[in-house]
Design a protein around this motif. Sequence first.
Motif, short mmCIF file in Angstrom:
data_model
loop_
_atom_site.label_atom_id
_atom_site.label_comp_id
_atom_site.label_asym_id
_atom_site.label_seq_id
_atom_site.Cartn_x
_atom_site.Cartn_y
_atom_site.Cartn_z
N TRP A 49 45.89 26.84 -23.05
CA TRP A 49 44.94 27.78 -23.69
C TRP A 49 44.29 28.76 -22.64
N THR A 50 43.98 29.90 -22.95
CA THR A 50 43.29 30.83 -22.15
C THR A 50 42.41 31.82 -23.11
N ASN A 51 41.49 32.24 -22.58
CA ASN A 51 40.59 33.34 -23.35
C ASN A 51 40.87 34.69 -22.70
N TRP A 52 41.72 34.55 -21.54
CA TRP A 52 42.04 35.92 -20.79
C TRP A 52 43.62 35.69 -20.29
N GLU A 82 44.70 31.37 -14.83
CA GLU A 82 44.65 30.61 -16.08
C GLU A 82 45.80 29.70 -16.51
#
Length: 125
Positions: free
Chosen positions: A102-105, A111
């Motif tokens: 998972w990553t928000n970036w 990440e």
Amino acid sequence: QVHLEESGGGSVQPGGSLRLSCVFSGPIIERSFLGWFRQAPGKEREGVAAIYFPTDTTYYADSVKGRFTISRDDARDTLLYLHMNNLKSEDTAMYYCAATTWTNWWSRAEEYPYWGQGTQVVVSS
């Protein structure tokens, strides 16, 4: 142990096309990001494109939008592609496949804990 292996790099003239492949294996859970990054000599590693499972949502860097396409193989869930069209000299770099749960970036290399060894792309006349 997650394993990723890229292939498909090579030399091409400006305006040409290449298709990179990434075979991945190991305990990548069903929800994960797979990304393509590149690094040119003397430059930082930059995110080129990413795809999120299971929705197949795709993300692209502005510099490649409309020219590059990231996709998964329909028959093999463990095969990832980067279709590169209208290549430019500035696309010359080592290209890497990477994975994270998972990553928000998506474009931030830090990440991604899992990486392949890379495949070289040279665009030159």
